[in-house]
Design a protein around this motif. Structure first.
Motif, PDB file in Angstrom:
ATOM      1  N   THR A  91       0.841  -1.202   0.000  1.00 30.00           N
ATOM      2  CA  THR A  91       0.000   0.000   0.000  1.00 30.00           C
ATOM      3  C   THR A  91       0.872   1.246   0.000  1.00 30.00           C
ATOM      4  O   THR A  91       2.011   1.232   0.444  1.00 30.00           O
ATOM      5  N   GLY A  92       0.277   2.337  -0.514  1.00 32.39           N
ATOM      6  CA  GLY A  92       1.032   3.573  -0.666  1.00 32.39           C
ATOM      7  C   GLY A  92       1.027   4.443   0.563  1.00 32.39           C
ATOM      8  O   GLY A  92       0.392   4.115   1.570  1.00 32.39           O
ATOM      9  N   PRO A  93       1.718   5.553   0.475  1.00 31.55           N
ATOM     10  CA  PRO A  93       2.470   5.988  -0.720  1.00 31.55           C
ATOM     11  C   PRO A  93       3.707   5.129  -0.955  1.00 31.55           C
ATOM     12  O   PRO A  93       4.151   4.418  -0.059  1.00 31.55           O
ATOM     13  N   TRP A  94       4.228   5.223  -2.207  1.00 33.71           N
ATOM     14  CA  TRP A  94       5.345   4.377  -2.605  1.00 33.71           C
ATOM     15  C   TRP A  94       6.546   5.233  -3.013  1.00 33.71           C
ATOM     16  O   TRP A  94       6.386   6.383  -3.440  1.00 33.71           O
ATOM     17  N   ARG A  95       7.694   4.639  -2.923  1.00 34.03           N
ATOM     18  CA  ARG A  95       8.917   5.283  -3.408  1.00 34.03           C
ATOM     19  C   ARG A  95       9.298   4.646  -4.733  1.00 34.03           C
ATOM     20  O   ARG A  95       9.408   3.422  -4.834  1.00 34.03           O
ATOM     21  N   VAL A  96       9.425   5.455  -5.789  1.00 32.38           N
ATOM     22  CA  VAL A  96       9.748   4.958  -7.120  1.00 32.38           C
ATOM     23  C   VAL A  96      11.243   4.670  -7.198  1.00 32.38           C
ATOM     24  O   VAL A  96      12.068   5.557  -6.934  1.00 32.38           O
ATOM     25  N   VAL A  97      11.576   3.421  -7.562  1.00 26.69           N
ATOM     26  CA  VAL A  97      12.979   2.993  -7.521  1.00 26.69           C
ATOM     27  C   VAL A  97      13.529   2.585  -8.890  1.00 26.69           C
ATOM     28  O   VAL A  97      14.671   2.151  -8.984  1.00 26.69           O
ATOM     29  N   GLY A  98      12.755   2.716  -9.977  1.00 28.90           N
ATOM     30  CA  GLY A  98      13.282   2.324 -11.276  1.00 28.90           C
ATOM     31  C   GLY A  98      12.191   2.321 -12.332  1.00 28.90           C
ATOM     32  O   GLY A  98      11.091   2.854 -12.133  1.00 28.90           O
ATOM     33  N   HIS A  99      12.521   1.690 -13.442  1.00 24.43           N
ATOM     34  CA  HIS A  99      11.587   1.652 -14.566  1.00 24.43           C
ATOM     35  C   HIS A  99      11.754   0.330 -15.311  1.00 24.43           C
ATOM     36  O   HIS A  99      12.878  -0.162 -15.464  1.00 24.43           O
ATOM     37  N   VAL A 100      10.630  -0.247 -15.778  1.00 25.04           N
ATOM     38  CA  VAL A 100      10.648  -1.499 -16.538  1.00 25.04           C
ATOM     39  C   VAL A 100      10.171  -1.206 -17.952  1.00 25.04           C
ATOM     40  O   VAL A 100       9.023  -0.792 -18.163  1.00 25.04           O
ATOM     41  N   GLY A 101      11.048  -1.416 -18.939  1.00 21.54           N
ATOM     42  CA  GLY A 101      10.689  -1.228 -20.343  1.00 21.54           C
ATOM     43  C   GLY A 101      10.157  -2.508 -20.948  1.00 21.54           C
ATOM     44  O   GLY A 101      10.226  -3.591 -20.357  1.00 21.54           O
ATOM     45  N   ILE A 102       9.646  -2.411 -22.174  1.00 23.24           N
ATOM     46  CA  ILE A 102       9.024  -3.554 -22.832  1.00 23.24           C
ATOM     47  C   ILE A 102      10.012  -4.681 -23.085  1.00 23.24           C
ATOM     48  O   ILE A 102       9.654  -5.851 -23.072  1.00 23.24           O
ATOM     49  N   GLY A 103      11.288  -4.372 -23.290  1.00 20.13           N
ATOM     50  CA  GLY A 103      12.266  -5.402 -23.603  1.00 20.13           C
ATOM     51  C   GLY A 103      13.073  -5.860 -22.410  1.00 20.13           C
ATOM     52  O   GLY A 103      14.032  -6.618 -22.579  1.00 20.13           O
ATOM     53  N   CYS A 104      12.674  -5.448 -21.214  1.00 20.37           N
ATOM     54  CA  CYS A 104      13.443  -5.794 -20.012  1.00 20.37           C
ATOM     55  C   CYS A 104      13.166  -7.237 -19.610  1.00 20.37           C
ATOM     56  O   CYS A 104      12.030  -7.598 -19.290  1.00 20.37           O
ATOM     57  N   ALA A 105      14.206  -8.072 -19.632  1.00 17.81           N
ATOM     58  CA  ALA A 105      14.037  -9.483 -19.296  1.00 17.81           C
ATOM     59  C   ALA A 105      14.206  -9.747 -17.808  1.00 17.81           C
ATOM     60  O   ALA A 105      13.833 -10.814 -17.317  1.00 17.81           O
ATOM     61  N   ASP A 106      14.773  -8.798 -17.043  1.00 14.52           N
ATOM     62  CA  ASP A 106      15.030  -9.002 -15.623  1.00 14.52           C
ATOM     63  C   ASP A 106      14.515  -7.792 -14.852  1.00 14.52           C
ATOM     64  O   ASP A 106      15.282  -6.881 -14.507  1.00 14.52           O
ATOM     65  N   PRO A 107      13.165  -7.747 -14.603  1.00  7.37           N
ATOM     66  CA  PRO A 107      12.598  -6.579 -13.930  1.00  7.37           C
ATOM     67  C   PRO A 107      13.209  -6.364 -12.551  1.00  7.37           C
ATOM     68  O   PRO A 107      13.759  -7.274 -11.945  1.00  7.37           O
ATOM     69  N   VAL A 108      13.094  -5.132 -12.071  1.00 11.77           N
ATOM     70  CA  VAL A 108      13.620  -4.783 -10.746  1.00 11.77           C
ATOM     71  C   VAL A 108      12.869  -5.560  -9.664  1.00 11.77           C
ATOM     72  O   VAL A 108      11.741  -6.018  -9.860  1.00 11.77           O
ATOM     73  N   ARG A 109      13.493  -5.725  -8.502  1.00 12.85           N
ATOM     74  CA  ARG A 109      12.845  -6.317  -7.340  1.00 12.85           C
ATOM     75  C   ARG A 109      12.291  -5.187  -6.478  1.00 12.85           C
ATOM     76  O   ARG A 109      12.945  -4.159  -6.263  1.00 12.85           O
ATOM     77  N   LEU A 110      11.081  -5.376  -5.990  1.00  9.19           N
ATOM     78  CA  LEU A 110      10.421  -4.348  -5.193  1.00  9.19           C
ATOM     79  C   LEU A 110      10.307  -4.803  -3.747  1.00  9.19           C
ATOM     80  O   LEU A 110       9.958  -5.954  -3.463  1.00  9.19           O
ATOM     81  N   GLU A 111      10.602  -3.870  -2.866  1.00 11.16           N
ATOM     82  CA  GLU A 111      10.338  -4.086  -1.452  1.00 11.16           C
ATOM     83  C   GLU A 111       8.981  -3.474  -1.116  1.00 11.16           C
ATOM     84  O   GLU A 111       8.397  -2.718  -1.891  1.00 11.16           O
ATOM     85  N   GLU A 112       8.455  -3.817   0.063  1.00 10.42           N
ATOM     86  CA  GLU A 112       7.194  -3.238   0.510  1.00 10.42           C
ATOM     87  C   GLU A 112       7.282  -1.713   0.471  1.00 10.42           C
ATOM     88  O   GLU A 112       8.255  -1.110   0.946  1.00 10.42           O
ATOM     89  N   GLY A 113       6.258  -1.079  -0.181  1.00  8.71           N
ATOM     90  CA  GLY A 113       6.217   0.376  -0.253  1.00  8.71           C
ATOM     91  C   GLY A 113       7.019   0.955  -1.394  1.00  8.71           C
ATOM     92  O   GLY A 113       7.171   2.178  -1.473  1.00  8.71           O
ATOM     93  N   GLU A 114       7.508   0.107  -2.306  1.00 12.38           N
ATOM     94  CA  GLU A 114       8.257   0.595  -3.462  1.00 12.38           C
ATOM     95  C   GLU A 114       7.443   0.399  -4.743  1.00 12.38           C
ATOM     96  O   GLU A 114       6.543  -0.441  -4.821  1.00 12.38           O
ATOM     97  N   ALA A 115       7.799   1.178  -5.775  1.00 15.08           N
ATOM     98  CA  ALA A 115       7.134   1.107  -7.087  1.00 15.08           C
ATOM     99  C   ALA A 115       8.164   1.354  -8.168  1.00 15.08           C
ATOM    100  O   ALA A 115       9.262   1.871  -7.910  1.00 15.08           O
ATOM    101  N   CYS A 116       7.800   0.982  -9.377  1.00 14.21           N
ATOM    102  CA  CYS A 116       8.655   1.279 -10.528  1.00 14.21           C
ATOM    103  C   CYS A 116       7.784   1.647 -11.701  1.00 14.21           C
ATOM    104  O   CYS A 116       6.645   1.179 -11.830  1.00 14.21           O
ATOM    105  N   GLY A 117       8.297   2.501 -12.575  1.00 12.26           N
ATOM    106  CA  GLY A 117       7.581   2.815 -13.800  1.00 12.26           C
ATOM    107  C   GLY A 117       7.498   1.591 -14.699  1.00 12.26           C
ATOM    108  O   GLY A 117       8.388   0.734 -14.687  1.00 12.26           O
ATOM    109  N   ILE A 118       6.420   1.502 -15.479  1.00 11.97           N
ATOM    110  CA  ILE A 118       6.236   0.327 -16.338  1.00 11.97           C
ATOM    111  C   ILE A 118       5.417   0.722 -17.554  1.00 11.97           C
ATOM    112  O   ILE A 118       4.599   1.655 -17.489  1.00 11.97           O
ATOM    113  N   VAL A 119       5.653   0.049 -18.670  1.00 18.73           N
ATOM    114  CA  VAL A 119       4.893   0.311 -19.893  1.00 18.73           C
ATOM    115  C   VAL A 119       4.001  -0.902 -20.196  1.00 18.73           C
ATOM    116  O   VAL A 119       4.245  -2.009 -19.714  1.00 18.73           O
ATOM    117  N   THR A 120       2.972  -0.671 -21.005  1.00 16.13           N
ATOM    118  CA  THR A 120       2.048  -1.740 -21.378  1.00 16.13           C
ATOM    119  C   THR A 120       2.795  -2.887 -22.043  1.00 16.13           C
ATOM    120  O   THR A 120       3.579  -2.676 -22.974  1.00 16.13           O
TER     121      THR A 120
END
Length: 378
Positions: A50-79
């Motif tokens: 649950t939020g609020p969250w701290r943004v720690v990165g971004h996941v693109g469409i070609g990313c094969a190894d997405p970031v790991r998120l801890e509780e309260g974290e978020a990352c940008g992401i595309v469809t």
């Protein structure tokens, strides 16, 4: 009877680019799970907890190894991008409030995440054999990683147009008739899911017709202008000379009653089309389309029943085929439905199939004029 006379052609393998309009000869089975991993259904942010969250990165469409998120974290992401394994939901960009690296907005567990295998699992049957391949089927096949499909190929259809009186340019004149059937047949054949050979024009000569029937390389041969019983009608004697079996010798319909269906000893089918254009059209829709459906391993479709406001006069002992326009309240005759006329069919949406009887029909079945059209409801 025409449908039963045909036989499905042998299955072949075709690339996706060559399979449009063919019939699946084997079920369409997925080779992989779709999607193969959890994916984002929106542009926005993948969050954990649950939020609020701290943004720690971004996941693109070609990313094969997405970031790991801890509780309260978020990352940008595309469809379409892979959702981090620890993410619990995705928030749309338009619902988010981002100040620095602090993200606020709505969160609902599992929201906007397409789960792995949501559309299908590996080894799952998606479509049965017998389905006509259309653009959506091709897209589905590509989605599950297929490059080829096992299909029934298109039947080959040849047309022999007979008549010494026919001209092929300019208008009719005394003793001369402009050929209307030859220009009509290629489009009908292709709309019926078959491959059309170039039209062959023949004189009113029995020997020429025998030779053409004997040497034409096609699963179905259409012969127009020789199917009646006049002195210039050589189809039935030619079929007899070639040892063909006459399966249908006339149909009780108006127009189109002189039509015929025969099978040559090597299995090729021959459809006799009357010489009058509307009658020839009716014969193709009656016998030709039915035989081709069987060759394509497709069933005969049912015909939708529709009301006829004001009624249509029945024929005492033959089925009438009447050009009609479809309105919200039913089918309306457009006129000009004589056997030599194409004005009526050209202006119509369908043919009303009026059963024989002593009175008027207040309803009739609808036969599509386009042999590739699916049955519709009014």
């Amino acid at each position: 009877m025409a449908h039963a006379a045909g036989a499905p052609l042998g299955a072949v393998s075709r690339s996706l680019s060559d399979a449009d309009g063919l019939t699946l000869a084997a079920p369409l089975v997925s080779t992989v799970a779709v999607p193969p991993v959890d994916r984002s259904a929106m542009d926005g942010f993948a969050m954990r907890g649950t939020g609020p969250w701290r943004v720690v990165g971004h996941v693109g469409i070609g990313c094969a190894d997405p970031v790991r998120l801890e509780e309260g974290e978020a990352c940008g992401i595309v469809t379409g991008a892979a959702v981090p394994a620890d993410a619990t939901s995705v928030m749309r960009s338009e619902d988010s409030v981002l100040v620095g690296d602090r993200l606020d907005g709505p969160s609902e567990e599992g929201k906007h995440i397409r789960r792995a295998g949501e559309e299908c699992k590996a080894g799952e049957q998606l479509l049965p054999a017998g389905v006509t391949v259309d653009p959506a089927v091709l897209g589905l096949a590509a989605t599950v990683g297929l490059n080829r499909l096992t299909v029934i190929p298109k039947p080959r259809v040849a047309a022999l147009v007979t008549g010494d009186e026919l001209v092929h340019r300019g208008p009719s004149g005394p003793g001369r008739v402009r050929d209307a059937i030859g220009p009509m047949l290629p489009g009908l054949i292709t709309r019926a899911g078959a491959t059309a050979a170039p039209i062959t024009h023949l004189p009113d000569d029995g020997t020429a017709l025998i030779n053409a029937l004997d040497t034409t390389d096609a699963e179905l041969i259409l012969v127009s202008g020789s199917s009646a019983s006049g002195p210039a009608d050589h189809l039935r004697p030619a079929l007899s000379a070639l040892g063909a079996e006459l399966i249908i010798d006339g149909v009780a319909c108006r127009p189109g009653h002189p039509q015929a269906l025969a099978q040559l000893p090597d299995g090729r089918l021959v459809v006799g089309l009357p010489g009058n254009p509307f009658a020839a059209l009716v014969a193709f829709l009656t016998l030709g389309v039915s035989a081709l459906l069987r060759m394509r391993d497709l069933p005969l479709p049912g015909l939708t029943l529709t009301p006829i406001p004001g009624g249509l006069q029945c024929h005492p002992h033959s089925t009438r085929l009447v050009p009609v326009r479809l309105e919200p309240y039913g089918a309306v005759p457009v006129g000009h439905g004589g056997s030599a006329m194409l004005r009526g069919p050209a202006a119509a949406d369908a043919l009303a199939v009026v059963d024989p009887g002593p009175a008027e029909a207040i309803a009739a079945r609808l036969l599509p004029l386009d042999p590739g059209a699916r049955p519709w409801a009014v």
